[in-house]
Write an enzyme that holds these catalytic residues in place. Structure first.
Site, PDB file in Angstrom:
ATOM      1  N   SER A 238       0.854  -1.181   0.000  1.00 45.30           N
ATOM      2  CA  SER A 238       0.000   0.000   0.000  1.00 45.30           C
ATOM      3  C   SER A 238       0.895   1.237   0.000  1.00 45.30           C
ATOM      4  O   SER A 238       2.118   1.122  -0.023  1.00 45.30           O
ATOM      5  CB  SER A 238      -0.891  -0.001   1.247  1.00 45.30           C
ATOM      6  OG  SER A 238      -0.083   0.253   2.378  1.00 45.30           O
ATOM      7  N   LYS A 239       0.261   2.368   0.058  1.00 47.12           N
ATOM      8  CA  LYS A 239       1.015   3.639   0.024  1.00 47.12           C
ATOM      9  C   LYS A 239       2.096   3.710   1.095  1.00 47.12           C
ATOM     10  O   LYS A 239       3.138   4.311   0.907  1.00 47.12           O
ATOM     11  CB  LYS A 239       0.052   4.807   0.244  1.00 47.12           C
ATOM     12  CG  LYS A 239      -0.529   5.342  -1.033  1.00 47.12           C
ATOM     13  CD  LYS A 239      -1.219   6.653  -0.748  1.00 47.12           C
ATOM     14  CE  LYS A 239      -2.374   6.818  -1.702  1.00 47.12           C
ATOM     15  NZ  LYS A 239      -3.343   7.776  -1.247  1.00 47.12           N
TER      16      LYS A 239
END
Ligand code: GLU
Length: 467
Positions: A238-239
């Protein structure tokens, strides 16, 4: 038969690493087999889909060079077709109206949970004959109640799901709009997709999609579900892990080939080879060699690959991509030494194009300041006198070649009766400001005579000002 693959992103954000990997594998498979690669934009979620996301996805694919042969097709432009298929399923008795309220569905769920059963719609509206007043129904697909769905997944192997585990899924909302599983099925069929290559987060949709296709009398495509990509902490990428937009990698100074090379190794391997040109990827890629286990994202490896590509690619190609980053530093490389020669001189000193732009900047503009640590040493003692001698000698040069520059440096060294470093160090710092640089004669040659003389003057003034 021509192989037809597709990439079907939902435009609810930029093109991220996972999406780009799916696009790459589908593209490679089509290219390898001389097939067609279709781009389909799955934009039926009107609240979350945006035109900016569509543009970001197209931009990312273009930058990576994943050109599509057909599309982009937009699902929002295909509503009449989905309606037609929903009606067909309805008319043939394979779909029905469901009037169950949210509360009713919730109660059903709670009851099943209490009995430790898997929550699923129990099909109670299948046999309903009368509509419920004032309720706009959804349409549900009559999933087969017996038997099992067998998926011979090209990556995962055989996956068998009993129909008893599936329920009658909603294929149209109360406003008549189609749901994801219906649109995908219709599109994959209409677009004659024969290989669906996608993330394994879709694996649980596949038996439902196969059941609808079979009911419509359509041979399902072959499926290849790619393993998840994890961050180095073992959690889904994810980010947080820096798994940003593909275009962010451009901003951070990666070459598209390095990113492609990195992506292809996320879930695919060919022996222990790490570096693959795009041509090699196309030649060697196969779904058979895709890993079943999740892949782990490793930014250091991407940097390493990028360095390989910076070092070994055609310098003109590197220069093309470097221009963009020089532009970010407000440098116009056409107003200075040949950028290809600069790339050749500097490329081993950087792992990204951002770093390369930084170490190339001095070729195009005079240093604004000098590395303080280097200045302490290189500009100490009688450095101003040395530089003045060198400045005059260089200003008097009629021929500007590496050999003549070298000869002049040697001449100054001999005249002053000092070691080469006494001349070389202040000269290098005066011209580069302290950036990593190759042989001094090459640096001076590329920077050019006028700029060198000007920079020596500037350094002399600086030294005198700080004496
Ligand atoms: N639109 C889906 C997504 O972006 C992909 C659907 C598919 O590949 O079947 O996750």
């Amino acid at each position: 038969m021509t192989v037809r693959t597709r990439f079907a992103p939902s435009p609810t954000g930029y093109l991220h690493i996972g999406g780009a990997r799916t696009a790459l594998f589908s593209w490679l498979y089509a290219r390898k087999h001389g097939g067609r690669f279709v781009l389909r934009i799955e934009d039926t979620d009107l609240e979350r889909s945006t035109a900016e996301s569509v543009n970001a996805i197209l931009e990312g694919m273009t930058w990576l060079g994943l050109e599509y042969d057909e599309g982009p097709f937009y699902q929002t432009e295909r509503y009449p077709r989905y309606k037609e298929v929903i009606q067909q399923l309805f008319d043939q008795g394979h779909a029905y109206h469901c009037y169950c309220s949210k509360e009713e569905l919730e109660a059903m769920r709670e009851e099943q949970m209490a009995k430790k059963q898997k929550p699923r719609y129990d099909g109670r509206c299948r046999h309903r004959t009368a509509p419920r007043d004032g309720v706009e129904p959804v349409v549900r697909f009559k999933n087969p109640t017996e038997g099992a769905v067998v998926i011979d997944d090209l990556v995962k192997g055989r996956v068998v799901i009993s129909n008893a585990e599936l329920d009658d899924l909603v294929i149209a909302r109360p406003d008549g709009s189609p749901t994801y599983n219906l649109t995908v099925v219709v599109d994959d069929a209409d677009m004659e997709i024969d290989y669906v290559i996608r993330g394994d987060d879709h694996l649980n949709n596949t038996p439902r999609q196969i059941n609808i296709l079979k009911t419509l009398g359509i041979e399902p495509p072959k499926y290849a579900h790619l393993p998840m990509i994890l961050g180095d902490d073992g959690k889904r990428l994810s980010k947080r892990h820096g798994a940003v937009s593909v275009m962010q990698y451009r901003e951070e100074g990666y070459l598209p080939e390095a990113v492609l090379n990195y992506l292809v190794r996320l879930g695919w391997s060919h022996g222990d080879q790490e570096v693959f040109s795009v041509g090699e990827m196309i030649e060697l890629f196969d779904l058979d060699n895709c890993n079943k286990a999740a892949a782990t994202f490793n930014p250091e490896k991407l940097r390493w690959l990028n360095h390989q590509y910076l070092m070994n690619s055609d310098p003109a190609h590197v220069a093309h991509h470097l221009s963009y980053h020089l532009g970010s530093l407000e440098i116009d490389p056409s107003e200075g030494p040949d950028i290809i020669a600069v790339v050749e001189a500097q490329r081993e000193k950087a792992k990204t194009l951002v770093e390369l732009a930084q170490v190339c900047a001095f070729y195009y503009r005079d240093p604004e300041e000098y590395n303080a640590k280097s200045a302490k040493k290189a500009f100490a003692g009688d450095a101003a006198t040395v530089l003045a001698e060198l400045r005059d000698a260089m200003a008097a040069m009629s021929e500007w070649t590496r050999a003549s520059i070298h000869a002049t440096l040697q001449h100054v060294v001999d005249t002053l009766g000092v070691g080469f470093g006494k001349v070389g160090m202040p000269a290098r710092l005066a011209v580069t400001g302290g950036a990593a640089s190759p042989d001094l004669d090459l640096v001076l040659f590329l920077v050019g005579k006028d700029a060198c003389v000007r920079r020596f003057d500037k350094a002399i003034a600086f030294i005198k000002g700080h004496a």
